[in-house]
Write an enzyme that holds these catalytic residues in place. Sequence first.
Site, PDB file in Angstrom:
ATOM      1  CE1 TYR A   1      12.645  30.886   5.415  1.00  0.00           C
ATOM      2  CE2 TYR A   1      12.687  28.517   5.001  1.00  0.00           C
ATOM      3  CZ  TYR A   1      12.378  29.805   4.587  1.00  0.00           C
ATOM      4  OH  TYR A   1      11.826  30.000   3.362  1.00  0.00           O
TER       5      TYR A   1
ATOM      6  CE  LYS B   1      -0.138  -0.610   4.932  1.00  0.00           C
ATOM      7  NZ  LYS B   1      -0.758  -1.357   6.032  1.00  0.00           N
TER       8      LYS B   1
HETATM    9  C1  LIG Z   1       0.038  -2.197   6.613  1.00  0.00           C
HETATM   10  C2  LIG Z   1      -0.486  -3.516   7.007  1.00  0.00           C
HETATM   11  C3  LIG Z   1       0.367  -4.617   7.133  1.00  0.00           C
HETATM   12  C4  LIG Z   1       1.868  -4.488   7.103  1.00  0.00           C
HETATM   13  O1  LIG Z   1       2.298  -3.923   8.331  1.00  0.00           O
HETATM   14  P1  LIG Z   1       3.835  -3.640   8.666  1.00  0.00           P
HETATM   15  O2  LIG Z   1       3.812  -3.169  10.065  1.00  0.00           O
HETATM   16  O3  LIG Z   1       4.274  -2.590   7.711  1.00  0.00           O
HETATM   17  O4  LIG Z   1       4.573  -4.912   8.466  1.00  0.00           O
HETATM   18  C5  LIG Z   1      -0.208  -5.848   7.366  1.00  0.00           C
HETATM   19  N1  LIG Z   1      -1.554  -5.986   7.491  1.00  0.00           N
HETATM   20  C6  LIG Z   1      -2.396  -4.936   7.410  1.00  0.00           C
HETATM   21  C7  LIG Z   1      -3.855  -5.149   7.570  1.00  0.00           C
HETATM   22  C8  LIG Z   1      -1.896  -3.670   7.177  1.00  0.00           C
HETATM   23  O5  LIG Z   1      -2.734  -2.620   7.112  1.00  0.00           O
END
Ligand SMILES: *Cc1c(COP(=O)(O)O)cnc(C)c1O
Length: 342
Positions: free
Chosen positions: A242, A35
């Site tokens: 800044y 994702k």
């Molecule tokens: C993002 C996500 C993962 C992966 O999690 P990590 O902590 O990045 O390994 C797995 N399962 C679900 C449902 C997620 O939303």
Amino acid sequence: MSAPLRLRLDGAALTDNWRTLGAMSGRAACGAAIKADGYGLGASEVVRRLAAAGCRDFFVATWGEAEALAPSGVSLAVLHGVREDDLPAALSGIARPVLNTAFQVVRWKAAGGGACDVMVDTGMNRLGVSVGEITAGLLNGLTINTLMSHLASADEDVALNEAQRSAFAALAGRTGAKRMSLANSAGIALGAAYAFDLTRPGIALYGGVQRPAFERRIRQVVTPEAQILQRRCVPAGGVVGYNATWTAPAPTEVAILNLGYADGYWRGFSNKGVARAGDRALPVIGRVSMDLTAIDVTAAPELTEGDWVTIDYALPEASAISGMSQYELLTGMGRRYDRVWS
Ligand SMILES: *Cc1c(COP(=O)(O)O)cnc(C)c1O
């Protein structure tokens, strides 16, 4: 035209990390959460490389993310399920929805949808149907590929982990699901009892280290590099950036980099981050701005306009320095980098 900043992406480290997590998953298959554009690395390249290494299960958040990847020839699941607007994409079969709510279950059944996944909430109270809804028969009639749940605190040693695991394990054989899946990256390190049939690592694939079990085993994948836009000498007493948060204690050679917080190089790196030329450390001085960062290059007299420096970005250390999570350090990297895989 090339950009003045780039991400070096180590493809061998990515696939090594997936194999390491696969080995730690025991007999469970090891998937990949991709994702947010593969946590900022670029989802299509991540999928291509992990699929070639043997990964078969990929997780995105939305149907837009699924469509951007299809047809990829791999199994995709959409973690946020189906809204009414998503039905055309979902029914086209490019991915399975992960149904999260009773409304989504009803919508999927009414649409005559096929195989799906289901998320059950076991205590995080984020997404998922409840155990009570399942025992009341909500899922009857669904063709479920994977029943999943998500751990709230797998990166900590807390009682909630075992409470979630046992609540999830109690659903074995109760839903007709072909597979069960609980563990994210940190969950894999909790041991074999958490692996079930399929694990879903994300952050550790990309170099995240959240548990001691990953130290020296999970490799860094992402390294930013930035080009020098200007070099100058700041006299003793001169200030940089800044709000003048840095004052030269002595005449100091300063280089200004094409890199800033709009590139995910967050303000927490102000006066703390480090760039490198070879093995010489070049400290960040002053405040990181939107598009620019100043470094002390007194130790690197040869560096000039147009030269490149490497940014220290090992995720656990960069997280400790900047106060940002390892996830934010990856997903904030933005569109201005050239992404260069090796
Ligand atoms: C993002 C996500 C993962 C992966 O999690 P990590 O902590 O990045 O390994 C797995 N399962 C679900 C449902 C997620 O939303």
